[in-house]
Each structure stands twice: as C-alpha cells, then as structure tokens.
Scaffold this motif. Sequence first.
Motif, PDB file in Angstrom:
ATOM      1  N   VAL A 151      38.391  28.318  45.335  1.00 32.26           N
ATOM      2  CA  VAL A 151      37.568  28.354  46.551  1.00 32.26           C
ATOM      3  C   VAL A 151      37.851  29.593  47.391  1.00 32.26           C
ATOM      4  CG1 VAL A 151      37.303  25.855  46.636  1.00 32.26           C
ATOM      5  CG2 VAL A 151      39.137  26.930  47.949  1.00 32.26           C
ATOM      6  N   PHE A 152      39.058  30.149  47.266  1.00 31.31           N
ATOM      7  CA  PHE A 152      39.379  31.372  48.005  1.00 31.31           C
ATOM      8  C   PHE A 152      39.152  32.631  47.174  1.00 31.31           C
ATOM      9  CE2 PHE A 152      41.783  28.367  50.719  1.00 31.31           C
ATOM     10  CZ  PHE A 152      41.210  28.708  51.944  1.00 31.31           C
ATOM     11  N   GLY A 153      38.369  32.505  46.105  1.00 31.23           N
ATOM     12  CA  GLY A 153      37.906  33.692  45.392  1.00 31.23           C
ATOM     13  C   GLY A 153      38.659  34.060  44.144  1.00 31.23           C
ATOM     14  N   GLY A 154      39.749  33.355  43.825  1.00 28.27           N
ATOM     15  CA  GLY A 154      40.486  33.654  42.598  1.00 28.27           C
ATOM     16  C   GLY A 154      39.570  33.583  41.399  1.00 28.27           C
ATOM     17  N   SER A 155      39.569  34.630  40.582  1.00 30.08           N
ATOM     18  CA  SER A 155      38.543  34.766  39.541  1.00 30.08           C
ATOM     19  C   SER A 155      38.947  34.037  38.262  1.00 30.08           C
ATOM     20  CB  SER A 155      38.302  36.252  39.249  1.00 30.08           C
ATOM     21  OG  SER A 155      37.062  36.426  38.620  1.00 30.08           O
ATOM     22  N   THR A 156      39.066  32.738  38.373  1.00 30.50           N
ATOM     23  CA  THR A 156      39.390  31.892  37.222  1.00 30.50           C
ATOM     24  C   THR A 156      38.635  30.577  37.387  1.00 30.50           C
ATOM     25  OG1 THR A 156      41.232  30.889  35.995  1.00 30.50           O
ATOM     26  CG2 THR A 156      41.511  31.095  38.373  1.00 30.50           C
ATOM     27  N   GLY A 157      39.096  29.489  36.733  1.00 30.80           N
ATOM     28  CA  GLY A 157      38.380  28.226  36.826  1.00 30.80           C
ATOM     29  C   GLY A 157      39.337  27.063  36.967  1.00 30.80           C
ATOM     30  N   SER A 180      45.955  40.536  45.341  1.00 35.04           N
ATOM     31  CA  SER A 180      44.888  40.418  46.332  1.00 35.04           C
ATOM     32  C   SER A 180      44.120  41.722  46.485  1.00 35.04           C
ATOM     33  CB  SER A 180      45.468  39.999  47.690  1.00 35.04           C
ATOM     34  OG  SER A 180      46.100  38.748  47.606  1.00 35.04           O
ATOM     35  N   VAL A 181      44.822  42.835  46.448  1.00 40.93           N
ATOM     36  CA  VAL A 181      44.163  44.141  46.561  1.00 40.93           C
ATOM     37  C   VAL A 181      43.203  44.350  45.387  1.00 40.93           C
ATOM     38  CG1 VAL A 181      44.530  46.649  46.426  1.00 40.93           C
ATOM     39  CG2 VAL A 181      45.959  45.259  47.941  1.00 40.93           C
ATOM     40  N   ILE A 182      43.676  44.070  44.175  1.00 43.22           N
ATOM     41  CA  ILE A 182      42.823  44.215  42.981  1.00 43.22           C
ATOM     42  C   ILE A 182      41.609  43.305  43.089  1.00 43.22           C
ATOM     43  CG2 ILE A 182      42.706  43.847  40.476  1.00 43.22           C
ATOM     44  CD1 ILE A 182      45.718  44.566  40.395  1.00 43.22           C
ATOM     45  N   LEU A 183      41.858  42.061  43.492  1.00 43.95           N
ATOM     46  CA  LEU A 183      40.785  41.068  43.578  1.00 43.95           C
ATOM     47  C   LEU A 183      39.783  41.433  44.674  1.00 43.95           C
ATOM     48  CD1 LEU A 183      39.720  38.426  42.453  1.00 43.95           C
ATOM     49  CD2 LEU A 183      41.330  37.193  43.912  1.00 43.95           C
ATOM     50  N   SER A 184      40.270  41.813  45.837  1.00 45.02           N
ATOM     51  CA  SER A 184      39.386  42.115  46.969  1.00 45.02           C
ATOM     52  C   SER A 184      38.484  43.308  46.689  1.00 45.02           C
ATOM     53  CB  SER A 184      40.226  42.380  48.230  1.00 45.02           C
ATOM     54  OG  SER A 184      40.949  41.230  48.597  1.00 45.02           O
ATOM     55  N   ILE A 185      39.061  44.384  46.154  1.00 38.74           N
ATOM     56  CA  ILE A 185      38.257  45.579  45.840  1.00 38.74           C
ATOM     57  C   ILE A 185      37.173  45.229  44.825  1.00 38.74           C
ATOM     58  CG2 ILE A 185      38.314  47.866  44.758  1.00 38.74           C
ATOM     59  CD1 ILE A 185      41.139  48.195  45.958  1.00 38.74           C
ATOM     60  N   ILE A 232      40.251  41.772  34.157  1.00 39.29           N
ATOM     61  CA  ILE A 232      41.261  42.369  35.031  1.00 39.29           C
ATOM     62  C   ILE A 232      41.504  41.503  36.261  1.00 39.29           C
ATOM     63  CG2 ILE A 232      41.743  44.357  36.538  1.00 39.29           C
ATOM     64  CD1 ILE A 232      40.270  46.108  34.463  1.00 39.29           C
ATOM     65  N   VAL A 233      40.418  41.049  36.917  1.00 37.03           N
ATOM     66  CA  VAL A 233      40.604  40.241  38.127  1.00 37.03           C
ATOM     67  C   VAL A 233      41.124  38.838  37.778  1.00 37.03           C
ATOM     68  CG1 VAL A 233      38.954  41.497  39.545  1.00 37.03           C
ATOM     69  CG2 VAL A 233      38.135  39.612  38.155  1.00 37.03           C
ATOM     70  N   THR A 234      40.724  38.318  36.629  1.00 37.85           N
ATOM     71  CA  THR A 234      41.286  37.037  36.177  1.00 37.85           C
ATOM     72  C   THR A 234      42.784  37.166  35.955  1.00 37.85           C
ATOM     73  OG1 THR A 234      39.230  36.314  35.097  1.00 37.85           O
ATOM     74  CG2 THR A 234      41.275  35.333  34.305  1.00 37.85           C
ATOM     75  N   SER A 235      43.184  38.230  35.286  1.00 44.58           N
ATOM     76  CA  SER A 235      44.602  38.472  34.994  1.00 44.58           C
ATOM     77  C   SER A 235      45.400  38.671  36.273  1.00 44.58           C
ATOM     78  CB  SER A 235      44.748  39.695  34.094  1.00 44.58           C
ATOM     79  OG  SER A 235      44.006  39.543  32.905  1.00 44.58           O
ATOM     80  N   ALA A 236      44.827  39.429  37.216  1.00 41.76           N
ATOM     81  CA  ALA A 236      45.508  39.665  38.492  1.00 41.76           C
ATOM     82  C   ALA A 236      45.659  38.356  39.271  1.00 41.76           C
ATOM     83  CB  ALA A 236      44.729  40.685  39.316  1.00 41.76           C
ATOM     84  N   THR A 237      44.635  37.508  39.228  1.00 41.14           N
ATOM     85  CA  THR A 237      44.684  36.206  39.903  1.00 41.14           C
ATOM     86  C   THR A 237      45.821  35.351  39.345  1.00 41.14           C
ATOM     87  OG1 THR A 237      42.295  36.222  40.310  1.00 41.14           O
ATOM     88  CG2 THR A 237      43.399  34.087  40.396  1.00 41.14           C
ATOM     89  N   LEU A 238      45.896  35.262  38.023  1.00 42.17           N
ATOM     90  CA  LEU A 238      46.910  34.425  37.383  1.00 42.17           C
ATOM     91  C   LEU A 238      48.309  35.005  37.546  1.00 42.17           C
ATOM     92  CD1 LEU A 238      44.993  33.529  34.073  1.00 42.17           C
ATOM     93  CD2 LEU A 238      45.248  32.116  36.121  1.00 42.17           C
ATOM     94  N   ALA A 239      48.432  36.322  37.398  1.00 37.27           N
ATOM     95  CA  ALA A 239      49.748  36.965  37.466  1.00 37.27           C
ATOM     96  C   ALA A 239      50.332  36.931  38.871  1.00 37.27           C
ATOM     97  CB  ALA A 239      49.649  38.404  36.972  1.00 37.27           C
ATOM     98  N   SER A 240      49.465  36.865  39.883  1.00 39.30           N
ATOM     99  CA  SER A 240      49.969  36.863  41.260  1.00 39.30           C
ATOM    100  C   SER A 240      50.167  35.453  41.811  1.00 39.30           C
ATOM    101  CB  SER A 240      49.011  37.646  42.172  1.00 39.30           C
ATOM    102  OG  SER A 240      47.693  37.137  42.084  1.00 39.30           O
ATOM    103  N   PRO A 277      31.487  40.608  54.478  1.00 42.80           N
ATOM    104  CA  PRO A 277      32.358  41.038  53.366  1.00 42.80           C
ATOM    105  C   PRO A 277      33.846  41.133  53.692  1.00 42.80           C
ATOM    106  CG  PRO A 277      30.375  42.386  53.446  1.00 42.80           C
ATOM    107  CD  PRO A 277      30.364  41.542  54.684  1.00 42.80           C
ATOM    108  N   ILE A 278      34.216  41.110  54.979  1.00 42.91           N
ATOM    109  CA  ILE A 278      35.641  41.158  55.310  1.00 42.91           C
ATOM    110  C   ILE A 278      36.387  39.968  54.710  1.00 42.91           C
ATOM    111  CG2 ILE A 278      35.370  39.907  57.489  1.00 42.91           C
ATOM    112  CD1 ILE A 278      37.843  42.782  56.744  1.00 42.91           C
ATOM    113  N   PHE A 279      35.637  38.863  54.505  1.00 41.23           N
ATOM    114  CA  PHE A 279      36.269  37.675  53.924  1.00 41.23           C
ATOM    115  C   PHE A 279      36.609  37.874  52.443  1.00 41.23           C
ATOM    116  CE2 PHE A 279      34.199  35.651  57.638  1.00 41.23           C
ATOM    117  CZ  PHE A 279      35.340  35.081  58.194  1.00 41.23           C
ATOM    118  N   PHE A 280      35.950  38.812  51.766  1.00 40.32           N
ATOM    119  CA  PHE A 280      36.348  39.144  50.396  1.00 40.32           C
ATOM    120  C   PHE A 280      37.758  39.723  50.368  1.00 40.32           C
ATOM    121  CE2 PHE A 280      31.653  39.596  49.197  1.00 40.32           C
ATOM    122  CZ  PHE A 280      31.653  38.417  48.467  1.00 40.32           C
ATOM    123  N   VAL A 281      38.188  40.263  51.499  1.00 38.23           N
ATOM    124  CA  VAL A 281      39.547  40.809  51.626  1.00 38.23           C
ATOM    125  C   VAL A 281      40.518  39.723  52.081  1.00 38.23           C
ATOM    126  CG1 VAL A 281      40.990  42.512  52.809  1.00 38.23           C
ATOM    127  CG2 VAL A 281      38.648  43.108  52.125  1.00 38.23           C
TER     128      VAL A 281
END
Length: 426
Positions: free
Chosen positions: A117-123, A266-271, A316-324, A56-60
């Motif tokens: 591929v690195f976990g960004g919650s979009t498509g 990244s913090v929002i996404l990882s948590i 929320i994680v989709t928005s954080a991915t796009l906004a960052s 799970p460290i890779f989720f961070v």
Amino acid sequence: MNNTTRIKKNYQLIKFQKLVIVSVLIGFLSAFLGISLKKITEYYEEIFFHKASTNPIFFVLFPIFGLSIIYFLREYLFRKKENKGIKEIFESTNSKSKNLPNYKIPSHFINGLLTVVFGGSTGIEVSTVVASATIGSVAQRKQNVFRQYKTELICAGVAAGITALFSSPVAGILFALEVISRKVTRAFLISTLIAVATAFGLVFLLDEKPLFTVAVTTWHLKAIPYFILLGILSGLNSVYLTRCVLFFKSQFSKISVHYYKIILGSVILSISLLVFPQLYGEGYHAIKTIFNNSGDTPMTFSLALTYIGIIILKPIVTSATLASGGDGGVFAPSLFIGAFLGLLVASTLNTLFNANVIPINFVIIGMAAVLSASIHAPFTAIFLVCGLTNNYTLFLPILVVCLISKYTAKMTYPFTVYTYSNSLSK
C-alpha cells in the motif's frame, strides 16, 4: 477380526477423521486470511496510489514511511526477525525440529500489506503463502497424531491461500505440489483437496470476482512462431528478475546499518515511481489499464521506450523493495513484467511487421510465461492466469509457451529466488 486388528483400524479411522477436520479448519482460516489481505490491500493501495498520482511528493514519502514502519515492527514486535519468504517454508519442511513460529501469521500479513500500500513494488502473494503455511504448521504441532504430516498440512495451508487469492483451486494444488512438496502422498491428497475445497467454497460464498475482466474469443495458428518468441523472451526476462533480486539482496546485506538500506531502497523506488507510476505496488492497476486499452494501438518510439523502461525497471524496484526490508516475492512482479512484455511484442509485431496478432492474447500468455519461468512451475502458472482471467480459451498456447519459458530460464540460469543458495552456486 482379532483385537489388535480392530484397534489398528479404529486408530486409522480416528486419525483420518482428525485429518479431515483439521484440513477443513486450515482451508477456512487460510482462505479467510488470504481474502482479507487481498481486500484490505486493494482498498488502501487504490487510495494511496490516487493520492500519490495527484500529488507526486507522496511517491517520495510513502516508500520511506512504509519501509520504516516495517523495520520498527520487526525490531520491537516481531522478535527482530526478517521474513525470508518461501525459503522459510523450505527450511521448515526440510527439518524435523524447525517450525514456522506463530508470529509469522501477523508478521507477514501486516508487513505484506504495508509494503504494497505504501508503494513497494512487489505483491502480497508470498506474504499470504507463508502466513497460510504457518496456519498449517501450527495445526500440525497441536496433536501428536499429525507429527508425520508436517509437509502435508503446510501444503494444505499454502494451497488454500493461493486458491483464495486467485480463485483457482487447481493452481493452489499445483503450486503446493510443484514448488513446496514435490511428491504426492495419500495424506497430501486428502488434506490439500479438502483445504482447497473449503477455501474455494468460501470464495464462492463471498462471490469473489476474477481479478481481471477479459474477453478472449480465439487465437490463430499463424501466431505460434510469435508465441514461441514470447516464450523465449519471457524466460530471459525471468532470469533477469531472479538475478536482480539475488544481486540486490547480496549487495544490501553488506550494509551494516539497516536504516541506510531503507534510505537507499526508498531512493531507488521513489525515483522510479516518479518516472513510471505504473510501478507502484502490485501493479495490477497498470495491468487492468492494459486490458482496457490493449486494442490495435500503433507502436510509437516513445511508447516502445515506455514499455521497455517499465520492463527493465520493474525487477530493479522489486529487488530494492525486498532488499531494503519489504515483504513480498516475485509472483506479482512476474505477472506485471509478462503483461508489458506481451503487449510490447504484439504491438511491435503489428506495427513493424504487419503480423495482425491479437495483443490481449500476448498479454495473458506473457503473464503466465514469465511466472512459469520465475518459479519453475509451468502448470501452476497456467491455471493461475486462467483463474485470474476466468478464461481457458488460450490454454493450449499458454501450456506451450510456459514450458518454453521455463526451460529457457532453466538452461540460462538453473536457480529461482526460492532455490538459490550460496553453497549451490559454487
């Protein structure tokens, strides 16, 4: 026939022939791009998600690494320009002077791949749409004879890209019409139909399988009131997704140092990924799990909390991915939210009210309904989801629910992430 008439006829014939040839090229290149991006993304997303699931460290680590690489690529390779998604296409089609620059093809391809591929919650759908639209835009600029067909050739690229991703030529044409062009001309029909036929031919030759393997056999009239309920809930959830994306982009735009945006996103996404790994990337792996295990699983309190948490957190994680700085849009998130919402509704109805509805039907209809409401394109959503599952058994209920969800969303909040602007909202 006098000379002037003959010259005009010859000119029209030459123009038509060139339009046919360029439409074939756009269709092939857009489809090749779309299929390549889909295959590469699926391959590496599976590897990285498996690695993160076992450690799970890779989720961070993955989100901050992916977003950082995207930032440096934009800063030093792609002219310090941020990708605006489908709004870039609108800006181009609404202006005679503004065009989609060539670098948008590799920019969206690479950044869309890295985001997911690195976990960004979009498509990758919006990345494919803008890159394939750029192929049409580049073709339009190559010869003076195509100057008047700017929108039509961009639409041809978009339609071919959607066809390649979802194996649904009708969805490709309808998306180009409902979202991009919004009008039908003779050149639109010729270029789009030829490009889509070429794209679907490539899909057929490569024997591309439907994304989801689903066995839908029937649906019952007694489920119609529950379908209507699902349509209303889907419309409200799509508004929540839209407002989330707009809110996060607005708030993140106030952060002057870009790397602070990356860290916060990244913090929002990882948590979120540590709590719900299903949110990783496009989330299609989670939807496949739903299809494989969507039988009559009784709804427990902990399972309900899990579904609700996923539905609330995904926007929320989709928005954080796009906004960052991530590259993508609301296609995949809408399908993901709709699948979990449909399963939540069906399981709740069966457990608490003994409704005896078919959960898999609600999953499929929910996917189409949330997408329809998110992009205000019900007919695109219908054929896209039917193409994803290669099954049209639910066509009629999907049609009804998609219309209900769209108008529920439109009455609640009139904008989508594509159509919103500060000037319009005032």
